[in-house]
Design an enzyme around this catalytic site. Structure first.
Site, PDB file in Angstrom:
ATOM      1  N   GLY A 192      32.433  31.687  30.821  1.00 35.65           N
ATOM      2  CA  GLY A 192      31.743  30.439  30.502  1.00 35.65           C
ATOM      3  C   GLY A 192      31.764  29.473  31.671  1.00 35.65           C
ATOM      4  O   GLY A 192      32.194  29.806  32.781  1.00 35.65           O
ATOM      5  N   ASP A 199      44.087  38.665  43.966  1.00 41.14           N
ATOM      6  CA  ASP A 199      42.683  38.316  44.248  1.00 41.14           C
ATOM      7  C   ASP A 199      42.570  37.212  45.301  1.00 41.14           C
ATOM      8  O   ASP A 199      41.759  36.298  45.158  1.00 41.14           O
ATOM      9  CB  ASP A 199      41.984  37.899  42.955  1.00 41.14           C
ATOM     10  CG  ASP A 199      40.456  38.032  43.050  1.00 41.14           C
ATOM     11  OD1 ASP A 199      39.986  38.773  43.941  1.00 41.14           O
ATOM     12  OD2 ASP A 199      39.747  37.400  42.252  1.00 41.14           O
TER      13      ASP A 199
END
Length: 590
Positions: free
Chosen positions: A198, A311
């Protein structure tokens, strides 16, 4: 369309500046929102709260301040707090001044001749500390002495504190901290970007005026992608890690359609933007070194919780208003079971370590590889295994990571080249940082020779670049691609258990820091005159009745007016009622 973006940015900038008024973005009713409960309402909390000295008096910011206030009112205890303050000051003192600062502490607090001598520190320990001070003073010189003071304070002084009005006030703050959090707790502003499930938008706490970023995770999108465990994992890791170099989670709540993570807002843009869109690609080495040091501190805080990030890339490193960085987006982070290794081929192409690409078992090693990639890219202006805008297949990038050596241009000093080379070692067992000492080994590399990590961690070093406070470092509102509607997914009661684990409200340490930073603590934390109880702390004084709402006051006023104007004879009253009854029936049949 351009006008819509200008309006959205203008409204956001005004909110960031505190709205331009004296309340600094606070609601008109902020004191009502943060009104203390009467102490009698806190008895359940008193019975259930964990009575741990370090949690209540050291880790929790408001608890630490209230315990300090308590000690300052007790003869003989104030010097212990002053000693701990001076030790903390010593630990961030420049190396060349450690000797003088250490001597000051020894003379003032550890000498029997001093009027504020701390006898609880054993004489043997004092002698050892003095000897080390003369030989070679180090940052940790007074750690054992400080521990002795804490050991004393967690005894009788702590138990006295638990029976004091200062602990009662702490319970009132905890009661406020645990109040339900809903979408009405915040004002919402423009969309800043997109997450996996989202949008991310700016928001502001109505009670305090503090700005945050709200990461919305759409419930149907999570369910469709079976992302429940991933979303809950990110939330729980963020909740546990309290680091100034990692975005903090302040609130977690739900709406009808979404789960919401309220996080540290980073207004300065990401490193990718600054590396490639602010002049020539790359940074001067001094700037790259500063960011690398802060990233390393963030990794150290994550690794302390046995969490591997997995990451590291420029897009995930964000700048705040002052130019400090934080690691963001912990969607791929995972906690490693104690004494175990994990396996998982996750990350971003060009930044994944060889052991990840080979699907081998690993611990914290991928993060040090990622740090090497970041330092290289910040200096060179391109990643080590892929040219800027180079069109190349994923398989080729993976091959380069596994088989080729990175190339160093004249932009790299010998120290910068050395640290990149050692962090980008293919064999994780030989890689810098992957031994027992972890981040401490990396900090000792000559690249960081002039970096004072204690002062960096204390926020005492100025960043090499400060973002423009009048700029909005994100895409235009209309350039941020909107999510499509999720179809064919229904939410039902089987999802409620997951939602309840996610929507836990305020996170204690960030919430308490918010109260202090916005000066709500300073303004509300008031006791009676001359150290007496305030009415809300007086158990024998009943709590004030709650204020009546607007509708109650209007109804009461109308009722009083009707009473004054109504005729007194009984017959008239009956006639009026009958008339109303007739009118009502007439209206109903028309």
């Amino acid at each position: 369309m351009e006008l819509e973006n200008i309006v959205a940015n203008t409204v956001l900038l005004k909110a960031r500046e505190g709205g331009g008024g004296k309340r600094k973005g606070k609601s008109k009713k902020w004191k009502e929102i943060l009104k203390f409960p009467h102490i009698n309402q806190c008895e359940d909390l008193r019975r259930t709260i964990d009575r741990d000295y370090y949690s209540l008096c050291d880790k929790q910011p408001i608890g630490r301040l209230l315990f300090r206030q308590f000690c300052e009112t007790r003869p003989g205890l104030e010097c212990y707090i002053q000693f701990l303050d001076l030790v903390a000051e010593y630990e961030i003192t420049p190396d060349e001044n450690l000797g003088a600062k250490g001597k000051e502490i020894m003379t003032k607090y550890l000498s029997p001749k001093s009027p504020v001598f701390i006898a609880q520190v054993g004489q043997d320990l004092v002698s050892q500390t003095e000897k080390k001070l003369l030989q070679s003073p180090c940052k940790e010189l007074f750690s054992a002495c400080a521990q002795s003071v804490h050991d004393y304070l967690k005894g009788d002084p702590f138990h006295e504190y638990l029976d004091s009005m200062y602990f009662d006030r702490f319970l009132q703050w905890k009661w406020l901290e645990r109040q339900p959090v809903t979408k009405n707790t915040f004002r919402q502003y423009r969309v800043l970007g997109k997450g996996g499930f989202g949008e991310v938008c700016a928001c502001q706490v109505r009670a305090t005026g503090k700005m945050y970023a709200c990461k919305r995770l759409e419930k149907k999108r999570i369910k469709k992608r079976k992302g429940e465990s991933m979303a809950l994992n990110e939330k729980q890791i963020l909740e546990k890690v309290n680091s100034q170099f990692v975005v903090n989670l302040a609130y977690a709540y739900e709406t009808k359609d979404a789960l919401c993570l309220v996080l540290t807002i980073m207004n300065g843009g990401d490193l990718k933007f600054h590396i490639y869109n602010m002049g020539n690609p790359g940074f001067e080495e001094e700037r790259a070194l500063f960011y690398a040091a802060e990233i390393l501190c963030g990794l150290e805080d994550l690794h302390r919780e046995n969490t591997v990030y997995r990451d590291l890339k420029p897009e995930n490193i964000l700048l705040d208003d002052y130019g400090h960085i934080r690691i963001s987006d912990l969607g791929l982070a995972v906690k490693i079971p104690e004494g175990d290794l994990i396996r998982g081929r996750v990350g971003t192409v060009g930044y994944m370590a060889p052991e990840v690409l080979n699907n081998q078992r690993y611990g914290l090693s991928p993060d040090y590889w990622g740090l090497g990639c970041l330092i290289y890219e910040m200096i060179e202006g391109q990643s080590p295994f892929r040219g800027r805008k180079e069109k190349v297949k994923r398989e080729e990038v993976d091959r380069r990571v596994l088989e080729t050596e990175e190339v160093y241009s004249p932009k790299f000093s010998e120290e910068a080249k050395s640290i990149c080379n050692m962090l980008l070692t293919k064999d994780s067992k030989q890689r810098l940082g992957c031994q027992e000492e972890g981040a401490a080994e990396v900090k000792r590399h000559p690249f960081f020779r002039n970096m004072n990590f204690k002062r960096l961690e204390a926020g005492m070093l100025d960043p090499p670049f400060v973002p423009d406070p009048r700029a909005v470092y994100c895409k235009d509102v209309l350039d941020i691609e909107q999510f499509s509607t999720v179809k064919g997914v229904n939410l039902d009661h089987t999802d409620d258990d997951f939602y309840s684990k996610f929507s836990t409200g305020s996170v204690p340490i960030p919430w308490q820091n918010e109260m202090i930073e916005t000066e709500c603590f300073k303004e509300l934390n008031v006791f009676g005159p001359n150290g007496t109880l305030s009415p809300d702390l007086n158990r024998s004084q009943p709590p004030e009745p709650p204020k009546k709402g607007l509708f109650h006051r209007l109804f009461r006023r109308q009722h009083q007016n009707n009473s004054k104007s109504s005729p007194t004879p009984k017959t008239s009253c009956n006639h009026r009622i009958n008339s109303n009854h007739i009118n009502s029936n007439s209206t109903g049949s028309s």
